[in-house]
Design a protein around this motif. Structure first.
Motif, PDB file in Angstrom:
ATOM      1  N   GLY A 268     -12.011  11.081 -17.781  1.00 52.72           N
ATOM      2  CA  GLY A 268     -11.975  11.754 -16.486  1.00 52.72           C
ATOM      3  C   GLY A 268     -11.568  10.754 -15.428  1.00 52.72           C
ATOM      4  N   SER A 269     -10.921  11.245 -14.372  1.00 48.68           N
ATOM      5  CA  SER A 269     -10.475  10.316 -13.339  1.00 48.68           C
ATOM      6  C   SER A 269     -10.383  11.008 -11.989  1.00 48.68           C
ATOM      7  CB  SER A 269      -9.120   9.712 -13.706  1.00 48.68           C
ATOM      8  OG  SER A 269      -8.166  10.741 -13.895  1.00 48.68           O
ATOM      9  N   VAL A 270     -10.466  10.179 -10.951  1.00 47.25           N
ATOM     10  CA  VAL A 270     -10.289  10.612  -9.568  1.00 47.25           C
ATOM     11  C   VAL A 270      -9.372   9.594  -8.917  1.00 47.25           C
ATOM     12  CG1 VAL A 270     -11.426  10.933  -7.335  1.00 47.25           C
ATOM     13  CG2 VAL A 270     -12.575  11.672  -9.421  1.00 47.25           C
ATOM     14  N   ILE A 271      -8.404  10.086  -8.150  1.00 52.81           N
ATOM     15  CA  ILE A 271      -7.517   9.200  -7.394  1.00 52.81           C
ATOM     16  C   ILE A 271      -7.811   9.390  -5.921  1.00 52.81           C
ATOM     17  CG2 ILE A 271      -5.130   8.713  -6.744  1.00 52.81           C
ATOM     18  CD1 ILE A 271      -4.311   9.588  -9.570  1.00 52.81           C
ATOM     19  N   LEU A 272      -8.042   8.289  -5.242  1.00 49.97           N
ATOM     20  CA  LEU A 272      -8.256   8.289  -3.798  1.00 49.97           C
ATOM     21  C   LEU A 272      -7.096   7.526  -3.181  1.00 49.97           C
ATOM     22  CD1 LEU A 272      -9.990   8.696  -1.262  1.00 49.97           C
ATOM     23  CD2 LEU A 272     -11.204   6.617  -1.878  1.00 49.97           C
ATOM     24  N   SER A 273      -6.331   8.200  -2.335  1.00 50.87           N
ATOM     25  CA  SER A 273      -5.150   7.571  -1.755  1.00 50.87           C
ATOM     26  C   SER A 273      -5.058   7.937  -0.277  1.00 50.87           C
ATOM     27  CB  SER A 273      -3.901   8.041  -2.511  1.00 50.87           C
ATOM     28  OG  SER A 273      -2.761   7.330  -2.092  1.00 50.87           O
ATOM     29  N   THR A 274      -5.167   6.929   0.578  1.00 50.74           N
ATOM     30  CA  THR A 274      -5.026   7.101   2.021  1.00 50.74           C
ATOM     31  C   THR A 274      -4.025   6.054   2.503  1.00 50.74           C
ATOM     32  OG1 THR A 274      -6.723   5.513   2.725  1.00 50.74           O
ATOM     33  CG2 THR A 274      -7.481   7.740   2.152  1.00 50.74           C
ATOM     34  N   CYS A 275      -3.835   5.995   3.809  1.00 54.25           N
ATOM     35  CA  CYS A 275      -2.911   4.988   4.343  1.00 54.25           C
ATOM     36  C   CYS A 275      -3.461   3.574   4.178  1.00 54.25           C
ATOM     37  CB  CYS A 275      -2.600   5.266   5.810  1.00 54.25           C
ATOM     38  SG  CYS A 275      -4.044   5.274   6.876  1.00 54.25           S
ATOM     39  N   ASN A 276      -4.754   3.432   4.008  1.00 54.44           N
ATOM     40  CA  ASN A 276      -5.357   2.104   3.906  1.00 54.44           C
ATOM     41  C   ASN A 276      -5.843   1.727   2.523  1.00 54.44           C
ATOM     42  OD1 ASN A 276      -5.048   1.166   6.561  1.00 54.44           O
ATOM     43  ND2 ASN A 276      -6.740   2.446   7.234  1.00 54.44           N
ATOM     44  N   ARG A 277      -5.752   2.637   1.558  1.00 59.40           N
ATOM     45  CA  ARG A 277      -6.236   2.304   0.212  1.00 59.40           C
ATOM     46  C   ARG A 277      -5.662   3.244  -0.825  1.00 59.40           C
ATOM     47  NH1 ARG A 277     -11.262   1.149   0.002  1.00 59.40           N
ATOM     48  NH2 ARG A 277     -11.575   1.187   2.240  1.00 59.40           N
TER      49      ARG A 277
ATOM     50  N   ALA B 140       0.162  12.451 -11.832  1.00 58.14           N
ATOM     51  CA  ALA B 140      -0.574  11.196 -12.045  1.00 58.14           C
ATOM     52  C   ALA B 140      -1.855  11.439 -12.838  1.00 58.14           C
ATOM     53  CB  ALA B 140      -0.887  10.541 -10.706  1.00 58.14           C
ATOM     54  N   LEU B 141      -2.617  12.439 -12.460  1.00 57.96           N
ATOM     55  CA  LEU B 141      -3.869  12.721 -13.174  1.00 57.96           C
ATOM     56  C   LEU B 141      -3.603  13.134 -14.621  1.00 57.96           C
ATOM     57  CD1 LEU B 141      -5.786  14.499 -10.292  1.00 57.96           C
ATOM     58  CD2 LEU B 141      -6.375  12.292 -11.330  1.00 57.96           C
ATOM     59  N   ASN B 142      -2.557  13.930 -14.835  1.00 60.24           N
ATOM     60  CA  ASN B 142      -2.199  14.313 -16.209  1.00 60.24           C
ATOM     61  C   ASN B 142      -1.769  13.112 -17.027  1.00 60.24           C
ATOM     62  OD1 ASN B 142      -2.779  17.049 -15.935  1.00 60.24           O
ATOM     63  ND2 ASN B 142      -0.741  17.517 -15.151  1.00 60.24           N
ATOM     64  N   GLU B 143      -0.970  12.232 -16.439  1.00 60.75           N
ATOM     65  CA  GLU B 143      -0.551  11.021 -17.153  1.00 60.75           C
ATOM     66  C   GLU B 143      -1.736  10.120 -17.457  1.00 60.75           C
ATOM     67  OE1 GLU B 143       2.646   8.655 -15.653  1.00 60.75           O
ATOM     68  OE2 GLU B 143       3.957  10.385 -15.393  1.00 60.75           O
ATOM     69  N   LEU B 144      -2.630   9.976 -16.524  1.00 63.56           N
ATOM     70  CA  LEU B 144      -3.821   9.154 -16.775  1.00 63.56           C
ATOM     71  C   LEU B 144      -4.574   9.677 -17.990  1.00 63.56           C
ATOM     72  CD1 LEU B 144      -5.496   8.329 -13.354  1.00 63.56           C
ATOM     73  CD2 LEU B 144      -4.934   6.726 -15.155  1.00 63.56           C
ATOM     74  N   ARG B 145      -4.777  10.972 -18.015  1.00 63.92           N
ATOM     75  CA  ARG B 145      -5.520  11.575 -19.126  1.00 63.92           C
ATOM     76  C   ARG B 145      -4.750  11.427 -20.436  1.00 63.92           C
ATOM     77  NH1 ARG B 145      -5.414  16.910 -17.798  1.00 63.92           N
ATOM     78  NH2 ARG B 145      -3.523  17.059 -19.052  1.00 63.92           N
TER      79      ARG B 145
ATOM     80  N   ARG C 163       0.836  -1.210   0.000  1.00 60.63           N
ATOM     81  CA  ARG C 163       0.000   0.000   0.000  1.00 60.63           C
ATOM     82  C   ARG C 163       0.866   1.253   0.000  1.00 60.63           C
ATOM     83  NH1 ARG C 163      -2.925  -2.729   4.217  1.00 60.63           N
ATOM     84  NH2 ARG C 163      -2.514  -0.986   5.617  1.00 60.63           N
ATOM     85  N   GLU C 164       1.975   1.219   0.720  1.00 56.11           N
ATOM     86  CA  GLU C 164       2.888   2.368   0.727  1.00 56.11           C
ATOM     87  C   GLU C 164       3.532   2.579  -0.640  1.00 56.11           C
ATOM     88  OE1 GLU C 164       5.592   1.506   3.931  1.00 56.11           O
ATOM     89  OE2 GLU C 164       4.233   2.342   5.443  1.00 56.11           O
ATOM     90  N   LYS C 165       3.831   1.506  -1.341  1.00 54.40           N
ATOM     91  CA  LYS C 165       4.470   1.615  -2.653  1.00 54.40           C
ATOM     92  C   LYS C 165       3.552   2.238  -3.698  1.00 54.40           C
ATOM     93  CE  LYS C 165       7.551  -2.371  -2.163  1.00 54.40           C
ATOM     94  NZ  LYS C 165       7.833  -3.732  -2.650  1.00 54.40           N
ATOM     95  N   VAL C 166       2.247   2.027  -3.585  1.00 52.38           N
ATOM     96  CA  VAL C 166       1.330   2.542  -4.604  1.00 52.38           C
ATOM     97  C   VAL C 166       0.501   3.726  -4.122  1.00 52.38           C
ATOM     98  CG1 VAL C 166       1.218   0.382  -5.904  1.00 52.38           C
ATOM     99  CG2 VAL C 166      -0.459   0.829  -4.127  1.00 52.38           C
ATOM    100  N   ALA C 167       0.884   4.304  -3.010  1.00 50.53           N
ATOM    101  CA  ALA C 167       0.205   5.512  -2.538  1.00 50.53           C
ATOM    102  C   ALA C 167       0.569   6.684  -3.447  1.00 50.53           C
ATOM    103  CB  ALA C 167       0.609   5.809  -1.096  1.00 50.53           C
ATOM    104  N   PHE C 168      -0.328   7.643  -3.550  1.00 46.63           N
ATOM    105  CA  PHE C 168      -0.101   8.865  -4.317  1.00 46.63           C
ATOM    106  C   PHE C 168       0.048  10.020  -3.336  1.00 46.63           C
ATOM    107  CE2 PHE C 168      -2.258   6.231  -7.436  1.00 46.63           C
ATOM    108  CZ  PHE C 168      -1.595   6.535  -8.612  1.00 46.63           C
ATOM    109  N   PRO C 169       1.276  10.421  -3.035  1.00 44.83           N
ATOM    110  CA  PRO C 169       1.444  11.579  -2.165  1.00 44.83           C
ATOM    111  C   PRO C 169       0.952  12.839  -2.875  1.00 44.83           C
ATOM    112  CG  PRO C 169       3.571  10.827  -2.975  1.00 44.83           C
ATOM    113  CD  PRO C 169       2.546   9.852  -3.459  1.00 44.83           C
TER     114      PRO C 169
ATOM    115  N   LEU D 222       0.128  13.921  -7.279  1.00 45.03           N
ATOM    116  CA  LEU D 222      -1.234  13.783  -7.799  1.00 45.03           C
ATOM    117  C   LEU D 222      -1.438  14.475  -9.142  1.00 45.03           C
ATOM    118  CD1 LEU D 222      -3.618  13.972  -4.731  1.00 45.03           C
ATOM    119  CD2 LEU D 222      -3.321  12.084  -6.330  1.00 45.03           C
ATOM    120  N   ASP D 223      -0.971  15.704  -9.289  1.00 49.73           N
ATOM    121  CA  ASP D 223      -1.155  16.403 -10.567  1.00 49.73           C
ATOM    122  C   ASP D 223      -0.514  15.630 -11.714  1.00 49.73           C
ATOM    123  OD1 ASP D 223      -2.640  18.494  -9.559  1.00 49.73           O
ATOM    124  OD2 ASP D 223      -0.920  19.833  -9.317  1.00 49.73           O
TER     125      ASP D 223
END
Length: 118
Positions: free
Chosen positions: A43-52, A31-36, A18-24, A28-29
Motif C-alpha cells: 500500500g502507498s500514499v503519495i504526498l506532493s505539494t510545491c514544497n515536498r 504512479a500509484l499503480n506503478e508503485l503497486r 522539487r518541480e522535477k519530482v512533483a506528482f501532478p 497520480l493514478d
C-alpha cells in the motif's frame, strides 16, 4: 508490515528539483499503480505539494533502494541529482515524520495548514 517514508522537501532540495519530482494530479493514478505493480508494495500514499514530495509505503518485501530507483525512473531524473536530496524514514520514524508534516511542524511556514487544510 514495514513502513517507509521517502521524500524531498524545501530543506533538502532546490525548487528546480522539487518541480522535477512533483506528482501532478493527472499522474497520480499511474504512479500509484506503478508503485503497486512494479515494486510490489502492499500500500502507498503519495504526498506532493510545491514544497515536498513524499511517498509513504507498506513495503512488504520491497527495499528502499527499489523505491528510490522507481522514483528516479518515473520522473526521469538522474539518480546522482536526486539521491543526495532524499531523506528516508523507517517504521516509527516514518510515523513521527508524517505527524510533523501533517500538523505543519515540518513546513516552510511553521504551522501552515496546507496538508490537512485542503
Amino acid at each position: 508490515m514495514s513502513l517507509l517514508a521517502i521524500g524531498i522537501n524545501h530543506n533538502t532540495a532546490s525548487v528546480d528539483l522539487r518541480e522535477k519530482v512533483a506528482f501532478p494530479p493527472e499522474k497520480l493514478d499511474r504512479a500509484l499503480n506503478e508503485l503497486r505493480d512494479n515494486t510490489k508494495v502492499n500500500g502507498s500514499v503519495i504526498l506532493s505539494t510545491c514544497n515536498r514530495t513524499e511517498i509513504y509505503c507498506d513495503t512488504g518485501d520491497t527495499n528502499k533502494s527499489q523505491l528510490i530507483d522507481w522514483l528516479v525512473r518515473f520522473h526521469d531524473v538522474p539518480a546522482e541529482e536526486l539521491k543526495p536530496s532524499l531523506y528516508v524514514y523507517e517504521e516509527q520514524a516514518a510515523i513521527k515524520h508524517l505527524m510533523r508534516v501533517s500538523c505543519g511542524l515540518d513546513s516552510l511556514v511553521l504551522g501552515e495548514p496546507q496538508i490537512l487544510g485542503r
